[in-house]
Each structure stands twice: as structure tokens, then as C-alpha cells.
Design an enzyme around this catalytic site. Structure first.
Site, short mmCIF file in Angstrom:
data_model
loop_
_atom_site.label_atom_id
_atom_site.label_comp_id
_atom_site.label_asym_id
_atom_site.label_seq_id
_atom_site.Cartn_x
_atom_site.Cartn_y
_atom_site.Cartn_z
N HIS A 85 38.19 54.91 38.54
CA HIS A 85 38.59 53.54 38.89
C HIS A 85 40.04 53.24 38.58
O HIS A 85 40.52 52.17 38.91
CB HIS A 85 37.69 52.50 38.22
C1 UD1 Z 1 39.43 46.34 34.93
C2 UD1 Z 1 40.46 46.57 33.81
C3 UD1 Z 1 40.40 48.03 33.37
C4 UD1 Z 1 38.99 48.42 32.98
C5 UD1 Z 1 38.07 48.12 34.15
C6 UD1 Z 1 36.64 48.46 33.85
C7 UD1 Z 1 42.57 45.31 33.85
C8 UD1 Z 1 44.00 45.40 34.17
N1 UD1 Z 1 41.81 46.34 34.28
O1 UD1 Z 1 39.82 47.13 36.04
O2 UD1 Z 1 41.24 48.20 32.24
O3 UD1 Z 1 38.95 49.78 32.65
O4 UD1 Z 1 38.16 46.71 34.47
O5 UD1 Z 1 35.84 48.31 34.99
O6 UD1 Z 1 42.14 44.35 33.24
N2 UD1 Z 1 35.43 43.62 41.71
C9 UD1 Z 1 34.19 43.32 42.19
N3 UD1 Z 1 33.27 42.79 41.34
C10 UD1 Z 1 33.53 42.58 40.02
C11 UD1 Z 1 34.82 42.87 39.53
C12 UD1 Z 1 35.74 43.40 40.39
O7 UD1 Z 1 33.89 43.53 43.36
O8 UD1 Z 1 32.63 42.11 39.29
C13 UD1 Z 1 36.43 44.22 42.62
C14 UD1 Z 1 37.42 43.24 43.18
O9 UD1 Z 1 37.66 43.58 44.50
C15 UD1 Z 1 38.67 43.49 42.36
C16 UD1 Z 1 38.55 44.96 42.01
O10 UD1 Z 1 37.13 45.21 41.91
O11 UD1 Z 1 39.81 43.19 43.05
C17 UD1 Z 1 39.19 45.32 40.71
O12 UD1 Z 1 38.74 44.48 39.64
P1 UD1 Z 1 39.75 44.10 38.43
O13 UD1 Z 1 39.04 43.32 37.39
O14 UD1 Z 1 41.00 43.56 38.99
O15 UD1 Z 1 40.14 45.52 37.83
P2 UD1 Z 1 39.26 46.81 37.51
O16 UD1 Z 1 39.73 47.91 38.38
O17 UD1 Z 1 37.81 46.52 37.45
#
Ligand code: UD1
Length: 377
Positions: A206
Site C-alpha cells: 500500500h
Molecule cells: C494510511 C497511512 C499509512 C498507513 C496506512 C494503513 C498516512 C499518510 N498514511 O495510508 O501510514 O500505513 O494508512 O492502511 O496517514 N480508502 C478507502 N477506505 C478507507 C480508507 C481509505 O477506500 O477506509 C481509500 C481512499 O480512496 C483513499 C485511499 O484509500 O484515498 C488512501 O487512504 P489514506 O488514508 O489517504 O492513506 P493510506 O494509503 O490508507
């Protein structure tokens, strides 16, 4: 002592669970819980709360997904009134996600002391958003709880005074140990039709550096497909990656799952798993391939070989003491290292110091001994 605990994303929930559980046992502490809503999907949030028996949050900020700046700002904007109305003696943050930094900054500016659990880890790679979150959080937090000796060394080198730093062990390992009887009972093997001695590997990806650029992601998956000619790979797909693989929101691919596992080769793409199912799956794996931080730590305690698909790790104890090897992302190296790991028994030097399931109780002891007045540095 009123302690306001903040959690936002999946790995935060694993870390906050043993802390809130320990605080609730202590008569001197009134714990409050804020869920920032950085992760919000049922599988990324609700399922983890249930698996880890985390009480319903007192506040849910529902910030959702956005750019780094917008997400960080939104947590700050929505947390400030909560802090003003609850006036906690301490804000406790965990890990290195955007919610961690946002909550720290908001509290410190209101003059509320902050404790950071999992402080001092450094990858020295400032292109990682988490590295920025770690450095900034540690610079302004009042109490720093470290999981491994490297954490203390980094903080001291950054000019942080020794009396703020406490080496307490790893709350993620507390969760792993506390919930062992639960994950040992997971039904995931039946659901995936995996029989007791069937060899398989587990994959997670990820990190933006691995998955955001389609060329990098394709190169990685091609290499992993080569590995999967030797052993089937189970790949629970993080939402960040789902869209990039062209999978739909509710993608379920049971036929491909069944095919890969029953054929004994190929990659089985799954939806993300809950905490208990995922730990259970790793515990019986022959090999784990990952770019996650926490999984490097969990495999160390499970004794399962871990290949980290990154150029660095902020968790060197997992290499020194555990089963982790940091191998980068060169496709040829991935295949070589995976085959080598499959043909050799894992070596470990025993668990890292203080990774014994008691980190949360050490943290709570420090907080109680200091008392509300001793929290501000
Ligand atoms: C975040 C953390 C990362 C951690 C990871 C664990 C930061 C900078 N990154 O990354 O350190 O290792 O979480 O998973 O804080 N999305 C969904 N559903 C959700 C959450 C996210 O569909 O419940 C999708 C959205 O499209 C979003 C993308 O996943 O844009 C990324 O989510 P985001 O929280 O921005 O970062 P992670 O890659 O999950």
C-alpha cells in the site's frame, strides 16, 4: 486524569486497543477516544473495532479521504472544539499517520501535553509521508514512548531530552498476544478452503512509492507472479490499491481465489481482512511479502519469514532480532529472495527486548506516576 486517545487509520486501531483496555482498568484514569475517520470502510475500521474489542469512540470526526494537506487540516479543524470542550490532561497519539501529526499539532497549540506512542522510528526517507509525520510529532510531543533502542538513539540525536523518553516495548505486540486465543480460532482457513499443511505466502502492498505509479506496481506484480509459480500468494488488497488495479468498489473475485489456492500457484486477490483473520493467515504462512511497517513487527513475533519490499525500514529491531529482510523492489531480487526464504528455515535471535505483551501497562504506569502535573515538559 483525563486522557484523550486519538486513532485514525487501521494500524492506529491495533495500537490504541491495548492502551484503552489498560487505561479502563486503572481507577486514576478516565480515557476518552476520538476516531478521526481517516479510515472509514467497514473492513478498514468497524471490523477492527470489533475484533480488538475497542469501545465505541466518544467522538468521530469523520474526516474521510483527501489530499495530505486537506486531511491533516480537517482533523485539526474538527479536533480543536473537542479538545476545548473536554479539556483533557493529556492527548495520546500513536504511530505515524496524518491523524497522528494533526492531533499533536492541535493539542500542543492549546497547551495540552501530548504523549506519542511508537516515537523515534526513522527511515531517513523524507519522501515517505509517515517520516514527516514522525519527525514533526516527536519534535513537539511531551512524552515519547519508544518500541526499540534505535528510537531512543534517534530522539537523543535530535536534541530531545532524555527525561521525555521511555523505552516501553511494543503495543502492537500486546494486541497480538492478548488476542492470540481469538485469532487462533479464526475461520479464515475454512473460508479460503486452506487445509492445515497447505503452503502459501501472504502479500500486502500500500505504500505510495510502490502502488501509486502504475509502472512500479506492474513491475512488482510481475515479479510476484513469478514467485507465485512456486507458491500461491494470498493478497488482501488495500483500498488504495484496489482502484489502481481497476477493481470495482465491491470487487469480489472468489473464482480467482479458489483457483490460485487449489491450483497451488498464482495470486489470490481478496478484499482486506479483519485483524483476527489477517493475523491467523500470517501465522501459518510460509512467507510474508509486504511494504507495511507493522507487519514487519508482527512476523517477527510470529516467527514467519518476512521480505520487506522497500529500500529501508524504520524498524531495524525486526531485522536484528526477527525474521525480516529488507530487499527493495528490484524484480529479480524479489524472486531470488523469496525462493531462498522458501528453502531455508527462518532464523531469529529471539524477540526484541520488551516485546513481551506488557507495553501498555508500562505506558500507563509512567502516566500515572507522572500525574497530570508532571506531563508537560
Ligand atoms: C494510511 C497511512 C499509512 C498507513 C496506512 C494503513 C498516512 C499518510 N498514511 O495510508 O501510514 O500505513 O494508512 O492502511 O496517514 N480508502 C478507502 N477506505 C478507507 C480508507 C481509505 O477506500 O477506509 C481509500 C481512499 O480512496 C483513499 C485511499 O484509500 O484515498 C488512501 O487512504 P489514506 O488514508 O489517504 O492513506 P493510506 O494509503 O490508507
Amino acid at each position: 486524569m483525563r486522557i484523550l486517545n486519538v486513532a485514525g487509520a487501521r494500524p492506529n486501531f491495533v495500537k490504541i486497543a491495548p492502551l484503552v483496555r489498560e487505561m479502563r482498568r486503572h481507577p486514576a484514569i478516565v480515557p476518552l477516544l476520538v476516531h478521526t475517520g481517516q479510515h472509514y470502510d467497514e473492513v478498514m475500521s468497524g471490523q477492527l473495532f470489533r475484533d480488538l474489542e475497542i469501545p465505541a469512540p466518544d467522538f468521530n470526526l469523520e474526516v474521510g479521504s483527501a489530499s495530505h494537506a486537506a486531511q491533516t487540516a480537517e482533523v485539526m479543524r474538527r479536533l480543536e472544539p473537542v479538545l476545548l470542550s473536554t479539556r483533557p490532561d493529556l492527548v495520546l497519539v500513536v504511530g505515524d499517520v496524518n491523524s497522528t501529526l494533526a492531533a499533536t499539532l492541535t493539542a500542543v497549540k492549546l497547551g495540552i501535553p501530548v504523549a506519542h506512542v511508537e516515537a523515534g522510528l526513522r527511515s531517513f526517507d523524507r519522501t515517505m509521508p509517515e517520516e514527516i509525520n514522525r519527525v514533526l510529532t516527536d519534535a513537539i510531543a511531551d512524552l515519547l514512548f519508544v518500541t526499540e533502542e534505535s528510537g531512543r538513539e534517534h530522539l537523543l540525536r535530535e536534541g530531545i531530552s532524555a527525561d521525555k523518553i521511555h523505552f516501553v516495548g511494543n503495543v502492537m505486540i500486546d494486541a497480538l498476544m492478548t488476542f492470540r486465543p481469538h485469532w487462533q480460532n479464526s475461520a479464515v482457513f475454512d473460508r479460503l478452503d486452506l487445509h492445515e499443511n497447505q503452503p502459501y505466502a501472504v502479500l500486502t502492498l500500500h505504500r505510495p512509492s510502490n502502488v501509486d505509479d502504475p509502472t512500479n506496481l506492474t513491475k512488482l506484480l510481475d515479479a510476484l507472479q513469478d514467485v507465485a509459480r512456486h507458491i500461491p500468494i494470498v493478497f488482501p488488497v488495500h483500498p488504495r490499491v484496489r482502484a489502481r488495479l481497476g477493481m470495482q468498489e465491491e470487487a469480489r473475485v472468489p473464482t480467482r481465489d479458489a483457483d490460485a489456492l487449489s491450483a497451488g500457484k498464482g495470486i489470490a486477490y481478496l478484499d482486506p481482512l479483519g485483524y483476527l483473520d489477517f493475523i491467523a493467515l500470517m501465522s501459518r504462512a510460509r512467507l510474508v511479502l509486504t511494504d507495511s511497517g507493522g507487519i514487519q513487527e508482527e512476523t517477527t513475533i510470529l516467527g514467519v519469514p518476512c521480505l520487506t519490499l522497500r529500500d529501508n525500514t524504520e524498524r531495524p529491531a525486526t531485522v536484528t532480532w526477527g525474521t525480516n529482510r529488507v530487499i527493495g523492489t528490484d524484480p529479480r531480487r524479489i524472486v531470488e529472495e523469496a525462493l531462498r526464504a522458501l528453502n531455508h528455515s527462518p532464523r531469529t535471535n529471539g524477540p526484541p527486548p520488551l516485546w513481551d505483551g506488557q507495553a501498555a501497562s508500562r505506558i500507563v504506569k509512567v502516566l500515572v506516576e507522572r500525574g497530570p502535573r508532571g506531563l508537560i515538559s
